[in-house]
Design a protein around this motif. Structure first.
Motif, PDB file in Angstrom:
ATOM      1  N   ARG A  44       9.674   6.565   9.043  1.00  0.00           N
ATOM      2  CA  ARG A  44       8.421   6.188   8.398  1.00  0.00           C
ATOM      3  C   ARG A  44       7.579   7.421   8.072  1.00  0.00           C
ATOM      4  O   ARG A  44       7.501   8.343   8.857  1.00  0.00           O
ATOM      5  N   LEU A  45       6.968   7.394   6.904  1.00  0.00           N
ATOM      6  CA  LEU A  45       6.069   8.479   6.525  1.00  0.00           C
ATOM      7  C   LEU A  45       4.676   7.892   6.354  1.00  0.00           C
ATOM      8  O   LEU A  45       4.455   7.044   5.495  1.00  0.00           O
ATOM      9  N   ASP A  46       3.775   8.307   7.221  1.00  0.00           N
ATOM     10  CA  ASP A  46       2.412   7.775   7.151  1.00  0.00           C
ATOM     11  C   ASP A  46       1.419   8.842   7.616  1.00  0.00           C
ATOM     12  O   ASP A  46       1.778  10.011   7.786  1.00  0.00           O
ATOM     13  N   CYS A  52      16.860   8.760   0.388  1.00  0.00           N
ATOM     14  CA  CYS A  52      15.804   7.916   0.978  1.00  0.00           C
ATOM     15  C   CYS A  52      16.366   6.622   1.550  1.00  0.00           C
ATOM     16  O   CYS A  52      15.605   5.688   1.824  1.00  0.00           O
ATOM     17  N   THR A  79       6.581   4.255   3.312  1.00  0.00           N
ATOM     18  CA  THR A  79       5.671   5.349   2.990  1.00  0.00           C
ATOM     19  C   THR A  79       4.301   4.796   2.640  1.00  0.00           C
ATOM     20  O   THR A  79       4.187   3.800   1.934  1.00  0.00           O
ATOM     21  N   GLY A 133       2.100   9.514   2.164  1.00  0.00           N
ATOM     22  CA  GLY A 133       3.457   9.936   1.805  1.00  0.00           C
ATOM     23  C   GLY A 133       3.582  10.169   0.312  1.00  0.00           C
ATOM     24  O   GLY A 133       4.169  11.160  -0.130  1.00  0.00           O
TER      25      GLY A 133
END
Lengths: 100, 132
Positions: free
Chosen positions: A19-21, A47, A53, A57
């Motif tokens: 996860r990108l946060d 990905c 995201t 992100g």
């Protein structure tokens, strides 16, 4: 978000996992520093294991795309989940970042 | 569900998880993803900007009315109506796009309705999502 970068001259194969946060965007920015240097980089971002995201992100990907463009390089994102793809579609990022 | 956090500095993750673990949140992964995204955008905004150094409270709530999930946020920080913020131009090139301004836009697109009310010195933001 786990970032694995395999570099061969100007070619970068990058695998993004997780996860990108906001909690990890700063770390992500540090992790992708190798991608922000050098002429004509050819970057592939896998990905398929990126779960999520947030807009933080998206900021990172826009920053990276701008940097790549300014250095005459190319970047492509592959294997995105439908949910993540929708975030890119809604925000128009699908038009400025190549997604296959 | 209702919960209050005070002060909110550094508590984004626990606030987000509190909301997302409410029984009112649907288990459908696609919907859950969209709701989480919007909740995170709003919580981050409040934690980062409502108060100086996060020294204040936020009250969050979830409820189901008919088939609509309502998520509410209340804080007594700087008066700010996020719905008045202009939408980013999503047709611009990478070079022309500004970095930022995407969070509330995503909420507008992914939720069915957003409402903002300022009363008793508090910002009240409501996000509505129909659950079928």
């Amino acid at each position: 978000m786990e970032v694995t970068i395999n570099q061969n001259e100007n070619k970068f194969d990058v695998v993004l996992v997780g996860r990108l946060d906001t909690t990890n965007a700063d770390q992500f920015q540090k992790d992708i520093e190798p991608l922000m240097q050098g002429e004509k980089p050819e970057i592939t971002l896998d990905c398929s294991a990126m779960e999520y995201t947030s807009s933080q992100g998206l900021r990172m990907f826009l920053m990276l795309q701008k940097s790549v463009n300014s250095r005459g390089g190319s970047m492509v994102m592959t294997g995105m989940s439908p949910q993540v793809k929708e975030v890119f579609d809604i925000t128009g990022f699908s038009n400025i970042i190549r997604i296959i | 569900m209702k919960a209050e956090f005070d002060p909110i500095a550094g508590k984004s993750a626990v606030i987000i998880e509190t909301i997302m673990s409410s029984p009112d949140i649907p288990s459908d992964p696609g919907l859950e993803f969209k709701i989480r995204l919007c909740v995170e955008e709003v919580v981050e905004n409040i934690v980062s900007y409502a108060y100086e150094n996060g020294a204040g409270f936020v009250e969050v709530g979830t409820e189901l009315q008919d088939n609509t999930l309502i998520i509410s946020f209340r804080d007594s920080g700087v008066k700010f109506n996020p719905l008045l913020k202009g939408d980013p131009d999503i047709t611009l090139s990478a070079e022309e796009r500004q970095i930022g301004g995407l969070g509330i836009f995503l909420c507008k697109q992914m939720m069915d309705d957003l409402r903002y009310v300022y009363n008793d010195g508090c910002n009240n933001l409501y996000m509505m999502k129909r659950i079928s």
